[in-house]
Design a protein around this motif. Structure first.
Motif, PDB file in Angstrom:
ATOM      1  N   LEU A 117       0.729  -1.262  -0.050  1.00  0.00           N
ATOM      2  CA  LEU A 117       0.061  -0.012   0.029  1.00  0.00           C
ATOM      3  C   LEU A 117       0.786   1.156   0.002  1.00  0.00           C
ATOM      4  N   ASN A 118       0.118   2.294  -0.505  1.00  0.00           N
ATOM      5  CA  ASN A 118       0.893   3.647  -0.365  1.00  0.00           C
ATOM      6  C   ASN A 118       0.200   4.385   0.714  1.00  0.00           C
ATOM      7  N   SER A 119       0.825   5.427   1.105  1.00  0.00           N
ATOM      8  CA  SER A 119       0.056   6.377   2.234  1.00  0.00           C
ATOM      9  C   SER A 119      -0.523   7.324   1.023  1.00  0.00           C
ATOM     10  N   GLY A 120      -1.823   7.462   1.448  1.00  0.00           N
ATOM     11  CA  GLY A 120      -2.725   8.112   0.493  1.00  0.00           C
ATOM     12  C   GLY A 120      -3.749   7.293  -0.398  1.00  0.00           C
ATOM     13  N   MET A 121      -3.785   7.472  -1.635  1.00  0.00           N
ATOM     14  CA  MET A 121      -4.798   6.781  -2.476  1.00  0.00           C
ATOM     15  C   MET A 121      -4.140   5.432  -3.020  1.00  0.00           C
ATOM     16  N   ASN A 122      -5.012   4.401  -2.901  1.00  0.00           N
ATOM     17  CA  ASN A 122      -4.475   3.119  -3.603  1.00  0.00           C
ATOM     18  C   ASN A 122      -5.546   2.622  -4.509  1.00  0.00           C
ATOM     19  N   GLN A 123      -4.984   2.259  -5.642  1.00  0.00           N
ATOM     20  CA  GLN A 123      -6.097   1.612  -6.647  1.00  0.00           C
ATOM     21  C   GLN A 123      -6.382   0.122  -6.230  1.00  0.00           C
ATOM     22  N   VAL A 124      -7.758   0.017  -6.089  1.00  0.00           N
ATOM     23  CA  VAL A 124      -8.311  -1.464  -5.926  1.00  0.00           C
ATOM     24  C   VAL A 124      -8.896  -1.790  -7.262  1.00  0.00           C
ATOM     25  N   ILE A 125      -8.583  -3.128  -7.863  1.00  0.00           N
ATOM     26  CA  ILE A 125      -9.326  -3.497  -8.982  1.00  0.00           C
ATOM     27  C   ILE A 125      -9.579  -4.875  -8.794  1.00  0.00           C
ATOM     28  N   VAL A 126     -10.792  -5.377  -8.733  1.00  0.00           N
ATOM     29  CA  VAL A 126     -11.341  -6.762  -8.650  1.00  0.00           C
ATOM     30  C   VAL A 126     -11.847  -7.280  -9.925  1.00  0.00           C
ATOM     31  N   PHE A 127     -11.406  -8.325 -10.359  1.00  0.00           N
ATOM     32  CA  PHE A 127     -12.120  -9.211 -11.331  1.00  0.00           C
ATOM     33  C   PHE A 127     -12.895 -10.229 -10.735  1.00  0.00           C
ATOM     34  N   GLU A 128     -14.178  -9.991 -10.981  1.00  0.00           N
ATOM     35  CA  GLU A 128     -15.285 -10.767 -10.341  1.00  0.00           C
ATOM     36  C   GLU A 128     -16.079 -11.533 -11.480  1.00  0.00           C
ATOM     37  N   GLU A 129     -16.202 -12.793 -11.419  1.00  0.00           N
ATOM     38  CA  GLU A 129     -16.815 -13.682 -12.184  1.00  0.00           C
ATOM     39  C   GLU A 129     -18.407 -13.565 -12.333  1.00  0.00           C
ATOM     40  N   ALA A 130     -19.231 -13.521 -11.385  1.00  0.00           N
ATOM     41  CA  ALA A 130     -20.553 -13.753 -11.273  1.00  0.00           C
ATOM     42  C   ALA A 130     -21.496 -12.911 -10.478  1.00  0.00           C
ATOM     43  N   GLU A 131     -21.121 -12.296  -9.244  1.00  0.00           N
ATOM     44  CA  GLU A 131     -21.915 -11.232  -8.584  1.00  0.00           C
ATOM     45  C   GLU A 131     -20.987 -10.248  -7.722  1.00  0.00           C
ATOM     46  N   ALA A 132     -21.529  -9.269  -7.440  1.00  0.00           N
ATOM     47  CA  ALA A 132     -20.569  -8.370  -6.769  1.00  0.00           C
ATOM     48  C   ALA A 132     -21.691  -7.237  -5.598  1.00  0.00           C
ATOM     49  N   ASP A 133     -20.634  -7.159  -4.739  1.00  0.00           N
ATOM     50  CA  ASP A 133     -21.307  -6.015  -3.555  1.00  0.00           C
ATOM     51  C   ASP A 133     -20.963  -4.646  -3.737  1.00  0.00           C
TER      52      ASP A 133
END
Length: 591
Positions: free
Chosen positions: A558-574
């Motif tokens: 992680l970095n201090s400040g902003m962190n990019q999060v990307i999720v590859f999801e196959e079927a359902e997401a919250d």
């Protein structure tokens, strides 16, 4: 005077010596934490660190070697010496270690005739090229040159593979002719003990509970030699869809106490397990295929996040009494942070991400991952592959067991079902017009142990039948989801999640870190199955099949400040990722 094995006890530098070892894998934790885990090992009363070297990570492509950053084995060995630990090096080429293909690079499987772990010329040539790069890096760290390495293991558990009577002597000579001068070891489980071993190397055994027959057997075939339990398993790895395994602390301590009482030496596998970041996890073949989870906590004395466990404390008490000395102080434990949930407010459908992958490949027949013309002629090692073809009718679609390992199936991008090792047939809805049939196939992890290692090609490995007619004329997309691919997605047409997203999809959001980043655990309730990338780095797979419910995310990612999060999801997401301050490895069963 290095390690000597010519009596019933080891000696080192001319003095009696007992190996009190623990396994620690530099590739399963961030480099920033190497020293922390080593110092905790030393504080537990151990004197030796055992380390395996993963060929697949050091040579991801034929001709491309990686020994920098988190794979800088020289820095790791240097650090071990500074901390005051001896080292047993296990350079393979096959290491097992619950890694994809046991740590062998998948490009070896491009050769249809390949026979792994034999003197097959294609395998030998590759080993020679790898050892030419690796061994000169470790030679200066040998005891006789003033370094920490006191022993080197020849291959790993070859007795339970034993396909080629000349192979082990080839590996032994390959090490020695490149300058390895310390004691050589071999290591075998119960089933391989009778077929393992090689002249000129000390035979050792692996076990979890005391096996007196194996010990007697070893004493008989190798009299007047020190006894070393090379792998005393402190726990076990977990498979998706199963339970989390725990080996009770009292049971482990009882075995350690008994081994020490008998005057034997010991190495704990694992002392610290760590994490199968990215797609590095292996898989079990027996009784049926089961891919391993992302956590490699292993129920080891140090937890996945480097925390002390009851096992650690009991072990430390035992070794302190055994060594008859005051042990170094235990270093403090790192703070874990419950960060505010990350909202994944953008999505990008898989179909819209295809222009950012490798150029698609057209082929009359399906082609397995390893033989795709990508990555400079090395094929695809990990991740997903999308196979598309045109159909003009519906009916019965059969996988014929040629899907490795799991495929989501779509008609005109609309989901119709899943192929996996137990589900081999799907119904395709009727329709006379031309439609696109898509199979998104995932390599869930190549088997790391056993006799079927030559059969670990992934993707579609043979014909898929529609109404008993083989499908032809594929367009194939290689989705290995490398950091380069993830980085290139910033140019893609992301949409806001208010439009109901289709699946499979990429989702993007941000995690804000105030101040110095801490370790945390990511939870994805309401999501189904996929992969998480933080700042472009693959943190690993999640799956609601369990047992693992939270992914370890180390502060150094992680970095201090902003962190990019990307999720590859196959079927359902919250659309939300939660961050907690404690692990959740799932429902537990005792070994």
């Amino acid at each position: 005077m290095g390690l000597r094995v010519n009596s019933s006890q080891f000696s080192l530098g001319g003095e009696p010596f007992r190996i009190l070892g623990g396994s620690l894998h530099y590739f399963r934790l961030p480099r920033a934490y190497w020293e922390d885990r080593m110092v905790k090992m030393k504080a537990c009363g151990l004197n030796t660190l055992t380390v395996d070297v993963p060929w697949s990570l050091h040579q991801p492509e034929n001709g491309e070697f990686r020994f920098q950053g988190g794979l800088d084995i020289e820095a790791f060995l240097h650090l071990a010496a500074e901390v005051g630990l001896w080292v047993i090096l296990r350079p393979g080429p096959y290491i097992g270690s619950d890694l994809d293909l046991g740590g062998l690079p998948s490009w070896l499987l491009r050769d249809r005739e390949m026979q792994l772990r034999t003197t097959y010329p294609g395998f030998i040539a590759a080993v020679n090229e790898y050892f030419d790069k690796l061994i000169p890096k470790v030679v200066p760290f040998q005891f006789k040159k003033g370094g920490p390495i006191i022993a080197i293991q020849v291959e790993n558990k070859y007795g339970s593979y034993a396909k080629d009577g000349n192979y082990m002597s080839f590996i032994k000579e390959a090490l020695q002719e490149r300058g390895i001068r310390e004691v050589l070891l071999t290591s075998d489980d119960h089933e391989g003990l009778k077929y393992g071993g090689i002249k000129g190397a000390l035979r050792t055994l692996n076990l979890q509970k005391m096996n007196h027959d194996d010990i007697k057997y070893l004493e008989a075939v190798q009299p007047n030699s020190p006894m070393l339990v090379m792998e005393l398993w402190t726990g076990r790895c977990d498979g998706w869809g199963g339970l989390h395994h725990s080996f009770p602390a009292e049971d482990l301590i009882a075995v350690v106490r008994e081994i020490l009482r008998r005057g034997m030496s010991i190495n704990l596998y694992m002392f610290y397990g760590g994490t199968n970041f990215g797609f590095m996890n292996g898989a079990l073949a027996n009784p049926s295929y089961k891919a391993l989870v992302t956590s490699y906590d292993y129920d080891a004395p140090l937890s996945e996040a480097g925390d002390y466990t009851p096992k650690y404390h009991l072990l430390r008490d035992l070794l302190s009494a055994f060594n008859n000395e005051i042990l170094p102080e235990m270093p403090g434990v790192r703070w874990k942070e419950e960060y505010e949930a990350a909202i994944l407010f953008q999505h990008l459908s898989l179909w819209d991400a295809l222009p950012y992958t490798h150029k698609p490949f057209k082929s009359q027949f399906p082609v397995n991952m390893e033989n795709l013309p990508v990555n400079n002629g090395n094929g695809q090692a990990y991740g997903y592959t999308l196979y598309e073809t045109t159909i003009t009718r519906g009916g019965s679609l059969k996988s014929e067991r040629n899907i490795q390992d799991r495929a989501m199936v779509f008609v005109n991008q609309s989901f119709i079902g899943i192929f996996h090792h137990r589900n081999l047939e799907l119904a395709v809805p009727d329709g006379k017009e031309k439609r696109t049939l898509s199979l998104l196939v995932e390599n869930c992890g190549r088997v790391h142990y056993g006799k079927d290692m030559d059969d670990q090609r992934k993707g579609i490995v043979g014909d898929i039948l529609l109404n008993n007619m083989p499908l032809r004329d594929f367009t194939i997309y290689s989705l290995d989801m490398t950091p380069g691919f993830i980085d290139s997605l910033y140019r893609a047409p992301w949409k806001s999640v208010t439009n109901k997203p289709s699946f499979p999809s990429f989702f993007q959001g941000r995690l804000f870190v105030n101040g110095y980043p801490s370790d945390t655990f990511m939870k994805l309730p309401g999501w189904s199955k996929g992969v998480v990338f933080v700042n472009g780095q693959n943190v690993g797979r999640y799956w609601d099949a369990g047992p693992q419910q939270a992914l370890f995310l180390p502060g150094p990612f992680l970095n201090s400040g902003m962190n990019q999060v990307i999720v590859f999801e196959e079927a359902e997401a919250d659309f939300k990722i939660h961050f907690e301050d404690s692990p959740d490895l799932g429902m537990t069963v005792d070994i």
